[in-house]
Design a protein around this motif. Structure first.
Motif, PDB file in Angstrom:
ATOM      1  N   LEU A 186       0.865  -1.178   0.000  1.00 41.79           N
ATOM      2  CA  LEU A 186       0.000   0.000   0.000  1.00 41.79           C
ATOM      3  C   LEU A 186       0.902   1.228   0.000  1.00 41.79           C
ATOM      4  N   SER A 187       0.663   2.113  -0.954  1.00 45.80           N
ATOM      5  CA  SER A 187       1.464   3.321  -1.090  1.00 45.80           C
ATOM      6  C   SER A 187       0.580   4.549  -0.898  1.00 45.80           C
ATOM      7  N   ILE A 188       1.050   5.495  -0.084  1.00 50.39           N
ATOM      8  CA  ILE A 188       0.330   6.752   0.135  1.00 50.39           C
ATOM      9  C   ILE A 188       1.190   7.892  -0.402  1.00 50.39           C
ATOM     10  N   LEU A 189       0.570   8.738  -1.217  1.00 46.02           N
ATOM     11  CA  LEU A 189       1.292   9.822  -1.858  1.00 46.02           C
ATOM     12  C   LEU A 189       0.627  11.163  -1.583  1.00 46.02           C
ATOM     13  N   GLN A 190       1.450  12.203  -1.524  1.00 46.84           N
ATOM     14  CA  GLN A 190       0.907  13.547  -1.459  1.00 46.84           C
ATOM     15  C   GLN A 190       0.326  13.927  -2.822  1.00 46.84           C
ATOM     16  N   ARG A 191      -0.384  15.033  -2.864  1.00 50.09           N
ATOM     17  CA  ARG A 191      -1.034  15.449  -4.104  1.00 50.09           C
ATOM     18  C   ARG A 191      -0.048  15.697  -5.238  1.00 50.09           C
ATOM     19  N   ASP A 192       1.193  16.063  -4.882  1.00 53.60           N
ATOM     20  CA  ASP A 192       2.193  16.321  -5.925  1.00 53.60           C
ATOM     21  C   ASP A 192       2.879  15.040  -6.405  1.00 53.60           C
ATOM     22  N   GLY A 193       2.451  13.888  -5.875  1.00 55.63           N
ATOM     23  CA  GLY A 193       3.006  12.616  -6.309  1.00 55.63           C
ATOM     24  C   GLY A 193       4.133  12.094  -5.448  1.00 55.63           C
ATOM     25  N   THR A 194       4.535  12.851  -4.427  1.00 55.92           N
ATOM     26  CA  THR A 194       5.604  12.405  -3.530  1.00 55.92           C
ATOM     27  C   THR A 194       5.098  11.300  -2.609  1.00 55.92           C
ATOM     28  N   GLN A 195       5.767  10.164  -2.627  1.00 51.61           N
ATOM     29  CA  GLN A 195       5.360   9.052  -1.771  1.00 51.61           C
ATOM     30  C   GLN A 195       5.800   9.324  -0.335  1.00 51.61           C
ATOM     31  N   VAL A 196       4.845   9.207   0.593  1.00 43.18           N
ATOM     32  CA  VAL A 196       5.151   9.475   1.994  1.00 43.18           C
ATOM     33  C   VAL A 196       5.026   8.228   2.860  1.00 43.18           C
ATOM     34  N   HIS A 197       4.480   7.166   2.285  1.00 44.31           N
ATOM     35  CA  HIS A 197       4.369   5.926   3.057  1.00 44.31           C
ATOM     36  C   HIS A 197       4.269   4.745   2.097  1.00 44.31           C
ATOM     37  N   LEU A 198       5.025   3.689   2.387  1.00 43.75           N
ATOM     38  CA  LEU A 198       4.977   2.453   1.603  1.00 43.75           C
ATOM     39  C   LEU A 198       5.054   1.292   2.567  1.00 43.75           C
ATOM     40  N   GLU A 199       4.054   0.405   2.503  1.00 41.05           N
ATOM     41  CA  GLU A 199       4.001  -0.703   3.460  1.00 41.05           C
ATOM     42  C   GLU A 199       3.576  -1.995   2.765  1.00 41.05           C
ATOM     43  N   LYS A 200       4.383  -3.036   2.974  1.00 42.42           N
ATOM     44  CA  LYS A 200       4.005  -4.347   2.432  1.00 42.42           C
ATOM     45  C   LYS A 200       2.933  -4.947   3.328  1.00 42.42           C
ATOM     46  N   VAL A 201       1.792  -5.297   2.745  1.00 42.32           N
ATOM     47  CA  VAL A 201       0.678  -5.802   3.545  1.00 42.32           C
ATOM     48  C   VAL A 201       0.371  -7.268   3.268  1.00 42.32           C
ATOM     49  N   ILE A 202       0.838  -7.791   2.129  1.00 44.02           N
ATOM     50  CA  ILE A 202       0.556  -9.182   1.770  1.00 44.02           C
ATOM     51  C   ILE A 202       1.768  -9.768   1.053  1.00 44.02           C
ATOM     52  N   SER A 203       2.100 -11.015   1.376  1.00 44.93           N
ATOM     53  CA  SER A 203       3.076 -11.784   0.618  1.00 44.93           C
ATOM     54  C   SER A 203       2.417 -13.120   0.300  1.00 44.93           C
ATOM     55  N   GLU A 204       2.220 -13.373  -0.985  1.00 53.89           N
ATOM     56  CA  GLU A 204       1.433 -14.528  -1.422  1.00 53.89           C
ATOM     57  C   GLU A 204       2.215 -15.328  -2.461  1.00 53.89           C
ATOM     58  N   GLN A 205       1.697 -16.493  -2.822  1.00 51.56           N
ATOM     59  CA  GLN A 205       2.312 -17.280  -3.890  1.00 51.56           C
ATOM     60  C   GLN A 205       2.311 -16.467  -5.186  1.00 51.56           C
ATOM     61  N   PRO A 206       3.354 -16.598  -6.012  1.00 51.85           N
ATOM     62  CA  PRO A 206       3.459 -15.802  -7.237  1.00 51.85           C
ATOM     63  C   PRO A 206       2.601 -16.347  -8.376  1.00 51.85           C
ATOM     64  N   ASP A 207       1.314 -16.425  -8.133  1.00 52.97           N
ATOM     65  CA  ASP A 207       0.380 -16.992  -9.102  1.00 52.97           C
ATOM     66  C   ASP A 207      -0.939 -16.242  -9.019  1.00 52.97           C
ATOM     67  N   GLU A 208      -1.514 -15.918 -10.173  1.00 48.68           N
ATOM     68  CA  GLU A 208      -2.737 -15.126 -10.200  1.00 48.68           C
ATOM     69  C   GLU A 208      -3.864 -15.723  -9.373  1.00 48.68           C
ATOM     70  N   PHE A 209      -4.007 -17.030  -9.429  1.00 49.26           N
ATOM     71  CA  PHE A 209      -5.096 -17.678  -8.708  1.00 49.26           C
ATOM     72  C   PHE A 209      -4.941 -17.551  -7.195  1.00 49.26           C
ATOM     73  N   ALA A 210      -3.713 -17.333  -6.753  1.00 43.12           N
ATOM     74  CA  ALA A 210      -3.456 -17.182  -5.319  1.00 43.12           C
ATOM     75  C   ALA A 210      -3.627 -15.744  -4.858  1.00 43.12           C
ATOM     76  N   TYR A 211      -3.048 -14.786  -5.602  1.00 50.29           N
ATOM     77  CA  TYR A 211      -3.048 -13.408  -5.101  1.00 50.29           C
ATOM     78  C   TYR A 211      -4.252 -12.589  -5.545  1.00 50.29           C
ATOM     79  N   ALA A 212      -4.946 -12.986  -6.614  1.00 49.69           N
ATOM     80  CA  ALA A 212      -6.055 -12.177  -7.135  1.00 49.69           C
ATOM     81  C   ALA A 212      -7.184 -12.021  -6.122  1.00 49.69           C
ATOM     82  N   GLU A 213      -7.351 -13.009  -5.261  1.00 44.96           N
ATOM     83  CA  GLU A 213      -8.450 -12.948  -4.285  1.00 44.96           C
ATOM     84  C   GLU A 213      -8.265 -11.818  -3.274  1.00 44.96           C
TER      85      GLU A 213
END
Length: 243
Positions: A186-213
């Motif tokens: 999840l990335s949060i940016l200011q209105r000018d596009g500057t990223q102020v927060h980046l946080e990994k929230v999920i680590s899943e199998q590298p397959d569409e059927f696993a992560y798409a849900e």
């Protein structure tokens, strides 16, 4: 017809010694022994290989976009140690292309080396198919070049940014498709596009059927907290901006 999918596969190879051993131990017929051998000794190898190569094949699909073909919607590269049949088979639009390959060599590589090996195998299969079907190979080579220029990093943004209630921030979902995992941030940016927060929230199998849900809806819970809600609405992953 459009080419939609490209994948590497590890077709099952019958090992007669294993089959005979299973038949004796389990006191079963050849067909049953073959099913047992596949389940015990091959299925997991095939699945692991599919997962580890999906990072690059998915990236290739995304960059290629719509490519019109006469009779092929999927290219399946059959990676085998010994090619016994050079034919390219088209089964209802699925074109299977045999390529010589060593699983032991592939397994011993690091992540970047596996990405490079995947692209080489993919292009070798595509070039064989292009030669047989008289396809223009240049668009495919251009995609391979793009992947190399991007250092084999398969990173993309899911859907559009979502504006916070106070209009001060935008949030987005960034997906990092790796060899061993799909990491969702999840990335949060200011209105000018500057990223102020980046946080990994999920680590899943590298397959569409696993992560798409997990990719259901991105919504702001408050002016400073954003949440990713899964497709069924049963799980929520949030990131909060310290103010």
């Amino acid at each position: 017809m459009y080419l939609k999918e490209l994948n590497l596969d590890l077709p099952y190879i019958v090992d007669d010694e294993n089959i005979e051993s299973i038949m004796k131990k389990q006191k079963c017929e050849y067909n049953e022994a073959t099913k047992l051998d596949y389940a015990l000794n091959w299925k997991w190898k095939r699945r692991s290989f599919s997962l580890e190569t999906r990072c690059i094949t998915a990236m290739y699909e995304r960059l290629l976009g719509k490519y019109k073909t006469k009779d092929c919607w999927k290219v399946l590269i059959d990676c085998v140690e010994n090619i016994t049949d050079e034919r390219i088979v088209n089964d209802s639009g699925v074109c299977s292309v045999p390529i010589q390959f060593s699983l032991n060599d592939f397994s011993g590589k690091n992540e970047l080396e596996k990405k490079k090996a995947t692209l080489r195998l993919l292009m070798e299969g595509i070039e064989k198919l292009a030669l047989r079907n008289n396809l223009d190979i240049d668009p495919f080579r251009e995609i391979a070049l793009q992947i190399e220029e991007l250092d084999y990093v398969n990173e993309w943004t899911w859907k559009k940014d979502v504006k916070s209630p106070n209009k001060e921030y935008n949030a987005r979902v960034i997906c990092h498709h790796n060899v061993d995992s799909m990491d969702i941030f999840l990335s949060i940016l200011q209105r000018d596009g500057t990223q102020v927060h980046l946080e990994k929230v999920i680590s899943e199998q590298p397959d569409e059927f696993a992560y798409a849900e997990h990719l259901g809806e991105l919504t702001w819970v408050s002016d400073f907290e954003v949440a990713l809600i899964n497709k069924t609405g049963t799980e929520k992953y949030s990131a909060t901006l310290n103010n």
